[in-house]
Design an enzyme around this catalytic site. Structure first.
Site, PDB file in Angstrom:
ATOM      1  N   GLU A  31      40.652  30.114 -10.310  1.00 26.35           N
ATOM      2  CA  GLU A  31      41.587  30.903 -11.038  1.00 26.35           C
ATOM      3  C   GLU A  31      42.372  30.276 -12.165  1.00 26.35           C
ATOM      4  O   GLU A  31      43.507  29.808 -12.338  1.00 26.35           O
ATOM      5  CB  GLU A  31      42.345  31.980 -10.534  1.00 26.35           C
ATOM      6  CG  GLU A  31      41.293  33.325  -9.582  1.00 26.35           C
ATOM      7  CD  GLU A  31      42.717  34.043  -8.883  1.00 26.35           C
ATOM      8  OE1 GLU A  31      44.019  34.118  -8.765  1.00 26.35           O
ATOM      9  OE2 GLU A  31      41.645  35.693  -8.454  1.00 26.35           O
ATOM     10  N   GLU A  89      35.183  38.101  -7.336  1.00 24.26           N
ATOM     11  CA  GLU A  89      36.053  38.410  -6.638  1.00 24.26           C
ATOM     12  C   GLU A  89      36.358  39.445  -6.945  1.00 24.26           C
ATOM     13  O   GLU A  89      37.021  40.159  -7.732  1.00 24.26           O
ATOM     14  CB  GLU A  89      37.718  37.543  -6.675  1.00 24.26           C
ATOM     15  CG  GLU A  89      37.611  36.322  -5.792  1.00 24.26           C
ATOM     16  CD  GLU A  89      38.511  35.546  -5.712  1.00 24.26           C
ATOM     17  OE1 GLU A  89      39.651  36.358  -6.263  1.00 24.26           O
ATOM     18  OE2 GLU A  89      38.797  34.968  -5.662  1.00 24.26           O
TER      19      GLU A  89
END
Length: 504
Positions: A173, A292
């Site tokens: 991320e 995710e």
């Protein structure tokens, strides 16, 4: 009763399911590791400190691959702290989750645990506070046979055989302002390119996953993917997608429509990948790693009360209810429907922290979302057939008009089996389905599994672990080559068919 049709054709195939689509995720976060998969001295733990009750449930899920060690945690992680004699490992501050990491469970312990669980490893490298040199050192430690600084260090730690990890995440991320060392798309794309080049120079057999946007609602979504891939297209193999859904407005019909968001997300990222491919005149295709995904919101208020800088706090411990299981089922269906591009997916996470498995000091139990994950992992391996539905639709507040029926069909030609996964999102009415099976002559219903509950907020707990669990239904049959079945209101369904030999 409402009616719906499911249309399949054995010649209209999307792709063979990559088993890694049923992967999961263990991060050094909350009690995912300490108290989840590892608890030294617990009566349920083995001689290595691995929780045997947790291991049994992980094996039941047939988890093929687990992403480790993060997540946000990895952007401040020094892997050297987690290896070697435990009495020499330093306790460190984890800035990502404001906790203390004792490093009593580390890289080598995770490889041992993964071997016992039957899982491959998806390893993440730190591109937040570290860079290509550290990633190379970690790869050398894990995969090089011996005769070099870091491979010999592994051998000195008691692991003569390389871990041979094949799949590597290039950070986590990196577009997020919350991420330690977050970067612009161009900065990160160049860093990812250099890191992947160096790592693949050392081990040409590995694959790499580059960070896509942290979510569909990020202000730089789309532009981030394009710029990152523009910098590193030739060096990477997959781009990541992350998505968490929530029912903060207590609007169940809108919440259950959330799988439409995942569907749009996958299509959008695939299109961006192909745009860069066209620009660069490449034949290589970038595949998708949805590493995710889950429902996540129940624990937010509780997490605000956690005292910072504690060890293994009760953090992100969402207690999942029945409606969460329905949406997780629809999200699994969505991943399977995109099996031509989605090759890896990780339900985040595996134990205690936003997880299908929960533990106390005395036992482990299955949360509601355990069951659709179990069914998909067990029966969803084969070839995805293009699955069209004709079903009633309803208007959702966020996602517009959506079907009450999510469905996908998986055909295992070798085993002569056909599995239909279906979610009826209608809160009031059963749905009668039909499916023409003339191309599947001799197939009969072997089993119809149903996850249903009158209480949408019902949960499984330590003292009542079986409040929500699947049952067998007798509401499906094949008559004159047509499957006819009843999908109960708000239910997850697995209809398994097998071909029976003609005994005449």
């Amino acid at each position: 009763m409402k009616r719906a049709e499911i249309f399949i054709n054995q010649h209209y195939q999307i792709a063979t399911v990559d088993r890694r689509i049923f992967g999961s995720f263990i991060e050094h976060l909350g009690r995912a590791v300490y108290g989840g998969i590892y608890q030294k001295g617990n009566p349920n733990s083995d001689e290595h400190g691995f929780r045997k009750d947790t291991l049994n449930l992980v094996r039941e899920l047939r988890v093929p691959i687990v992403r480790y060690p993060g997540g946000n945690f990895v952007s401040g992680f020094s892997w050297e702290d987690s290896v070697g004699p435990k009495d020499r490992r330093p306790a460190k501050i984890d800035l990502a989750w404001q906790a203390i990491e004792t490093n009593q469970f580390g890289l080598n312990e995770f490889t041992e645990w993964s071997d016992k669980a039957g899982c491959d490893i998806m390893m993440a490298v730190n591109l937040g506070t570290k860079g290509p040199q550290d990633a190379k050192n970690l790869l050398e430690y894990c995969n090089f046979v011996g005769g070099t600084d870091y491979s010999d260090l592994r051998r000195a730690h008691g692991y003569a055989k390389p871990h041979d990890i094949k799949l590597w995440c290039l950070g986590n991320e990196m577009d997020g302002s919350w991420q330690i060392g977050h970067k612009t798309a161009r900065e990160y794309g160049r860093l990812a390119s250099n890191t992947a080049q160096i790592m693949k120079s050392l081990d040409q057999t590995i694959e790499t996953v580059v960070c896509g946007s942290s979510g569909l609602t990020m202000p730089t979504f789309g532009e981030w993917e394009y710029q990152v891939l523009d910098e590193c297209y030739d060096e990477v193999d997959y781009i990541s997608l992350h998505l968490y859904l929530a029912n903060r407005n207590n609007d169940t019909t809108d919440f259950l429509a959330g799988s439409q968001c995942m569907d749009d997300y996958i299509s959008g990222v695939a299109s961006i990948c192909d745009a860069v491919k066209a620009k660069k005149h490449r034949k290589k295709e970038i595949e998708l790693s949805f590493d995710e995904w889950n429902v996540w919101y129940h624990s937010e208020e509780q997490d605000e009360q956690i005292r910072p800088w504690s060890e293994a706090p009760h953090q992100l411990e969402d207690v999942y209810n029945f409606e969460d299981a329905l949406l997780v089922g629809s999200m699994l269906i969505t991943l399977l429907r995109h099996a031509d591009r989605v090759k890896i997916a990780c339900l985040a996470q595996l134990v205690n922290a936003i997880a299908p498995i929960m533990t106390s000091d005395t036992r482990a139990w299955r949360q509601t979302i355990f069951y659709p994950y179990l069914h998909a992992s067990t029966y969803g391996r084969g070839t995805v057939l293009l699955t069209q539905t004709n079903a009633p639709r309803y208007e959702s507040r966020t996602y517009g008009t959506v079907s009450v029926l999510d469905s996908v069909c998986i055909w295992d030609q070798a085993a002569q089996s056909l599995t239909i996964f279906a979610v009826n999102k209608d809160l009031n009415d059963d749905v009668e389905i039909t499916c023409d099976l003339r191309q599947f002559c001799g197939y009969r219903v072997k089993e119809h599994l149903v996850l249903a509950c009158n209480d949408m907020k019902a949960i499984n707990t330590e003292t009542a672990p079986n409040t929500v669990r699947p049952i067998r239904s007798h509401a499906s049959r094949v008559e004159e080559s047509v499957l006819r079945g009843i999908l109960g209101k708000h239910s997850w369904n697995v209809i398994r068919l097998e071909r029976y030999a003609d005994k005449r």
